[in-house]
Design a protein around this motif. Structure first.
Motif, PDB file in Angstrom:
ATOM      1  N   GLU A 234     -10.592  -7.741 -91.330  1.00 34.80           N
ATOM      2  CA  GLU A 234      -9.274  -7.237 -91.714  1.00 34.80           C
ATOM      3  C   GLU A 234      -9.326  -6.584 -93.087  1.00 34.80           C
ATOM      4  OE1 GLU A 234      -6.449 -10.355 -91.613  1.00 34.80           O
ATOM      5  OE2 GLU A 234      -6.439 -10.538 -89.424  1.00 34.80           O
ATOM      6  N   SER A 235      -8.445  -5.594 -93.291  1.00 26.74           N
ATOM      7  CA  SER A 235      -8.295  -4.991 -94.609  1.00 26.74           C
ATOM      8  C   SER A 235      -7.182  -5.723 -95.353  1.00 26.74           C
ATOM      9  CB  SER A 235      -7.943  -3.504 -94.474  1.00 26.74           C
ATOM     10  OG  SER A 235      -6.695  -3.348 -93.834  1.00 26.74           O
ATOM     11  N   ASN A 236      -7.028  -5.413 -96.646  1.00 26.42           N
ATOM     12  CA  ASN A 236      -6.004  -6.079 -97.451  1.00 26.42           C
ATOM     13  C   ASN A 236      -4.600  -5.617 -97.098  1.00 26.42           C
ATOM     14  OD1 ASN A 236      -7.882  -7.592 -98.905  1.00 26.42           O
ATOM     15  ND2 ASN A 236      -8.245  -5.922-100.339  1.00 26.42           N
ATOM     16  N   THR A 237      -4.498  -4.402 -96.511  1.00 30.37           N
ATOM     17  CA  THR A 237      -3.206  -3.873 -96.091  1.00 30.37           C
ATOM     18  C   THR A 237      -3.268  -3.542 -94.612  1.00 30.37           C
ATOM     19  OG1 THR A 237      -3.875  -1.619 -96.700  1.00 30.37           O
ATOM     20  CG2 THR A 237      -2.732  -2.904 -98.367  1.00 30.37           C
ATOM     21  N   GLU A 238      -2.156  -3.706 -93.923  1.00 26.86           N
ATOM     22  CA  GLU A 238      -2.057  -3.433 -92.489  1.00 26.86           C
ATOM     23  C   GLU A 238      -3.227  -4.091 -91.744  1.00 26.86           C
ATOM     24  OE1 GLU A 238      -0.180   0.559 -91.361  1.00 26.86           O
ATOM     25  OE2 GLU A 238      -1.367   1.058 -93.105  1.00 26.86           O
ATOM     26  N   ALA A 239      -3.213  -5.411 -91.735  1.00 29.00           N
ATOM     27  CA  ALA A 239      -4.350  -6.200 -91.250  1.00 29.00           C
ATOM     28  C   ALA A 239      -4.842  -5.782 -89.865  1.00 29.00           C
ATOM     29  CB  ALA A 239      -3.984  -7.677 -91.252  1.00 29.00           C
ATOM     30  N   GLN A 240      -3.930  -5.670 -88.883  1.00 30.74           N
ATOM     31  CA  GLN A 240      -4.354  -5.373 -87.519  1.00 30.74           C
ATOM     32  C   GLN A 240      -4.912  -3.960 -87.401  1.00 30.74           C
ATOM     33  OE1 GLN A 240      -4.713  -7.325 -84.756  1.00 30.74           O
ATOM     34  NE2 GLN A 240      -4.387  -8.922 -86.290  1.00 30.74           N
ATOM     35  N   LYS A 241      -4.231  -3.010 -88.039  1.00 33.26           N
ATOM     36  CA  LYS A 241      -4.718  -1.633 -88.013  1.00 33.26           C
ATOM     37  C   LYS A 241      -6.069  -1.532 -88.713  1.00 33.26           C
ATOM     38  CE  LYS A 241      -3.493   3.088 -89.368  1.00 33.26           C
ATOM     39  NZ  LYS A 241      -2.485   3.939 -90.047  1.00 33.26           N
ATOM     40  N   GLY A 242      -6.193  -2.211 -89.852  1.00 33.06           N
ATOM     41  CA  GLY A 242      -7.455  -2.195 -90.588  1.00 33.06           C
ATOM     42  C   GLY A 242      -8.569  -2.861 -89.807  1.00 33.06           C
ATOM     43  N   LEU A 243      -8.239  -3.919 -89.082  1.00 34.23           N
ATOM     44  CA  LEU A 243      -9.237  -4.619 -88.276  1.00 34.23           C
ATOM     45  C   LEU A 243      -9.740  -3.727 -87.151  1.00 34.23           C
ATOM     46  CD1 LEU A 243     -10.774  -7.225 -87.645  1.00 34.23           C
ATOM     47  CD2 LEU A 243      -8.770  -8.018 -86.359  1.00 34.23           C
ATOM     48  N   ALA A 244      -8.835  -3.038 -86.473  1.00 31.82           N
ATOM     49  CA  ALA A 244      -9.226  -2.129 -85.389  1.00 31.82           C
ATOM     50  C   ALA A 244     -10.097  -1.001 -85.924  1.00 31.82           C
ATOM     51  CB  ALA A 244      -7.985  -1.568 -84.701  1.00 31.82           C
ATOM     52  N   SER A 245      -9.705  -0.439 -87.079  1.00 32.18           N
ATOM     53  CA  SER A 245     -10.460   0.652 -87.677  1.00 32.18           C
ATOM     54  C   SER A 245     -11.853   0.196 -88.084  1.00 32.18           C
ATOM     55  CB  SER A 245      -9.708   1.194 -88.898  1.00 32.18           C
ATOM     56  OG  SER A 245     -10.443   2.205 -89.546  1.00 32.18           O
ATOM     57  N   ASP A 246     -11.936  -1.008 -88.689  1.00 35.42           N
ATOM     58  CA  ASP A 246     -13.234  -1.496 -89.156  1.00 35.42           C
ATOM     59  C   ASP A 246     -14.173  -1.810 -87.993  1.00 35.42           C
ATOM     60  OD1 ASP A 246     -14.791  -2.331 -91.578  1.00 35.42           O
ATOM     61  OD2 ASP A 246     -14.837  -4.233 -90.514  1.00 35.42           O
ATOM     62  N   SER A 247     -13.651  -2.421 -86.942  1.00 34.76           N
ATOM     63  CA  SER A 247     -14.513  -2.727 -85.793  1.00 34.76           C
ATOM     64  C   SER A 247     -14.986  -1.436 -85.126  1.00 34.76           C
ATOM     65  CB  SER A 247     -13.784  -3.621 -84.793  1.00 34.76           C
ATOM     66  OG  SER A 247     -12.622  -3.012 -84.282  1.00 34.76           O
ATOM     67  N   PHE A 248     -14.128  -0.410 -85.109  1.00 36.47           N
ATOM     68  CA  PHE A 248     -14.508   0.893 -84.549  1.00 36.47           C
ATOM     69  C   PHE A 248     -15.633   1.525 -85.370  1.00 36.47           C
ATOM     70  CE2 PHE A 248     -13.503   5.610 -84.473  1.00 36.47           C
ATOM     71  CZ  PHE A 248     -14.109   5.847 -83.246  1.00 36.47           C
ATOM     72  N   LYS A 249     -15.487   1.505 -86.694  1.00 41.51           N
ATOM     73  CA  LYS A 249     -16.522   2.087 -87.559  1.00 41.51           C
ATOM     74  C   LYS A 249     -17.837   1.329 -87.436  1.00 41.51           C
ATOM     75  CE  LYS A 249     -13.877   1.912 -91.207  1.00 41.51           C
ATOM     76  NZ  LYS A 249     -13.449   1.999 -92.632  1.00 41.51           N
ATOM     77  N   ARG A 250     -17.764   0.003 -87.312  1.00 45.63           N
ATOM     78  CA  ARG A 250     -18.988  -0.795 -87.176  1.00 45.63           C
ATOM     79  C   ARG A 250     -19.674  -0.521 -85.830  1.00 45.63           C
ATOM     80  NH1 ARG A 250     -19.545  -5.395 -90.749  1.00 45.63           N
ATOM     81  NH2 ARG A 250     -17.874  -5.397 -92.293  1.00 45.63           N
ATOM     82  N   ALA A 251     -18.868  -0.322 -84.789  1.00 45.56           N
ATOM     83  CA  ALA A 251     -19.454   0.055 -83.503  1.00 45.56           C
ATOM     84  C   ALA A 251     -20.106   1.428 -83.618  1.00 45.56           C
ATOM     85  CB  ALA A 251     -18.382   0.058 -82.412  1.00 45.56           C
ATOM     86  N   GLY A 252     -19.502   2.298 -84.430  1.00 42.37           N
ATOM     87  CA  GLY A 252     -20.092   3.619 -84.667  1.00 42.37           C
ATOM     88  C   GLY A 252     -21.447   3.533 -85.338  1.00 42.37           C
ATOM     89  N   PHE A 253     -21.594   2.566 -86.248  1.00 37.90           N
ATOM     90  CA  PHE A 253     -22.904   2.360 -86.877  1.00 37.90           C
ATOM     91  C   PHE A 253     -23.957   2.037 -85.809  1.00 37.90           C
ATOM     92  CE2 PHE A 253     -20.720   1.309 -91.022  1.00 37.90           C
ATOM     93  CZ  PHE A 253     -21.344   2.302 -91.767  1.00 37.90           C
ATOM     94  N   ASN A 254     -23.559   1.287 -84.783  1.00 37.20           N
ATOM     95  CA  ASN A 254     -24.490   0.950 -83.708  1.00 37.20           C
ATOM     96  C   ASN A 254     -24.982   2.199 -82.981  1.00 37.20           C
ATOM     97  OD1 ASN A 254     -24.618  -2.256 -82.850  1.00 37.20           O
ATOM     98  ND2 ASN A 254     -22.801  -1.741 -84.039  1.00 37.20           N
ATOM     99  N   TRP A 255     -24.131   3.223 -82.932  1.00 36.53           N
ATOM    100  CA  TRP A 255     -24.530   4.499 -82.319  1.00 36.53           C
ATOM    101  C   TRP A 255     -25.278   5.394 -83.316  1.00 36.53           C
ATOM    102  CZ3 TRP A 255     -24.801   5.789 -77.393  1.00 36.53           C
ATOM    103  CH2 TRP A 255     -24.064   5.030 -76.468  1.00 36.53           C
ATOM    104  N   GLY A 256     -25.412   4.925 -84.555  1.00 39.07           N
ATOM    105  CA  GLY A 256     -26.157   5.679 -85.562  1.00 39.07           C
ATOM    106  C   GLY A 256     -25.292   6.511 -86.480  1.00 39.07           C
ATOM    107  N   ILE A 257     -23.961   6.441 -86.326  1.00 41.26           N
ATOM    108  CA  ILE A 257     -23.080   7.271 -87.141  1.00 41.26           C
ATOM    109  C   ILE A 257     -22.942   6.679 -88.542  1.00 41.26           C
ATOM    110  CG2 ILE A 257     -20.771   8.267 -87.348  1.00 41.26           C
ATOM    111  CD1 ILE A 257     -20.499   7.963 -84.308  1.00 41.26           C
ATOM    112  N   GLY A 258     -23.500   7.364 -89.524  1.00 37.63           N
ATOM    113  CA  GLY A 258     -23.398   6.921 -90.906  1.00 37.63           C
ATOM    114  C   GLY A 258     -24.361   5.828 -91.308  1.00 37.63           C
TER     115      GLY A 258
END
Length: 242
Positions: free
Chosen positions: A80-104
């Motif tokens: 979770e992020s410090n603001t908008e916990a659920q939205k931040g959590l969804a965004s962070d899990s998406f970005k981390r899944a992107g790392f698995n595909w090699g993005i960034g």
């Protein structure tokens, strides 16, 4: 299957991770918009999908493999992020899944970025930490003005951080000038995107609206831009700042 490209300066953001009276440490990061853009570029907008589970804590990015005729999935968990916990959590899990595909993934090779106090707008907040030391805040907006990544090792080889229209940090050295048309096109695209990002950050403008104005002025969508169009786009943005 195609492999996602390495990120360029226009894809990367930076934020303060530690602030003291002597200066600040910065971290590089990507946004969820960056992951979406790279997935669209690499696989096509209709050939990838995402879904979340565990109240957005987990994200699965699926990509269609036309050779195997099946969806290939990669999953990761966010925080979770410090603001908008659920939205931040969804965004962070998406970005981390992107790392698995090699993005960034090259962002993990970033050097320690220390910006000295003379290049920051530091302020004593009047608060104390648990060790009774003064807590400082930094009001400077930093941005990545240049970045090169070795495409074989996916390691950052050159990095320039700027603030208030001046360079405040440099790492490594720039790669040789591109020698083919495709590389030249990508180089001009990166410079234009960098100029747009810098302008919008400095003036509080909306990037999406800025790109729409550039596309309308040139007379075609950015996905159809040639080398000369990216150069013209950069000149348009520079004219806004005058």
């Amino acid at each position: 299957m195609n492999i996602p490209r390495v990120l360029n300066a226009g894809d990367v953001e930076c934020r303060v991770s530690k602030c003291t009276k002597d200066g600040v440490n910065l971290l590089l990061y990507k946004t969820a918009r960056c992951d979406m853009q790279v997935l669209d570029e690499t696989y096509g907008p209709m050939n990838w999908q995402r879904r979340h589970s565990r109240d957005n804590a987990n994200c699965i990015i699926s990509v269609w493999d036309s050779d195997k005729k099946q969806w290939v999935e990669k999953e990761d968990t966010g925080t979770e992020s410090n603001t908008e916990a659920q939205k931040g959590l969804a965004s962070d899990s998406f970005k981390r899944a992107g790392f698995n595909w090699g993005i960034g993934r090259e962002l993990y090779t970033a050097p320690v970025i220390w910006i000295r106090a003379e290049n920051c707008k530091l302020k004593d907040t009047g608060r104390k930490d648990k060790y009774n030391n003064p807590v400082y805040a930094c009001n400077t907006k930093f941005y990545v003005s240049a970045m090169d990544v070795d495409e074989k090792t996916r390691r950052i080889t050159y990095l320039v951080i700027a603030a208030d229209n001046k360079v405040v940090y440099t790492f490594g050295g720039p790669k040789a000038e591109p020698k083919n048309k495709e590389a030249e096109l990508l180089a001009e695209k990166a410079l234009c995107r960098q100029s747009v990002k810098q302008y919008c950050q400095l003036h509080g403008a909306d990037e999406k609206e800025a790109w729409q104005i550039i596309a309308d002025t040139i007379g075609k969508p950015s996905k159809e831009f040639a080398k000369e169009d990216w150069q013209e786009g950069k000149r348009i943005v520079e004219a806004w700042g005058k």
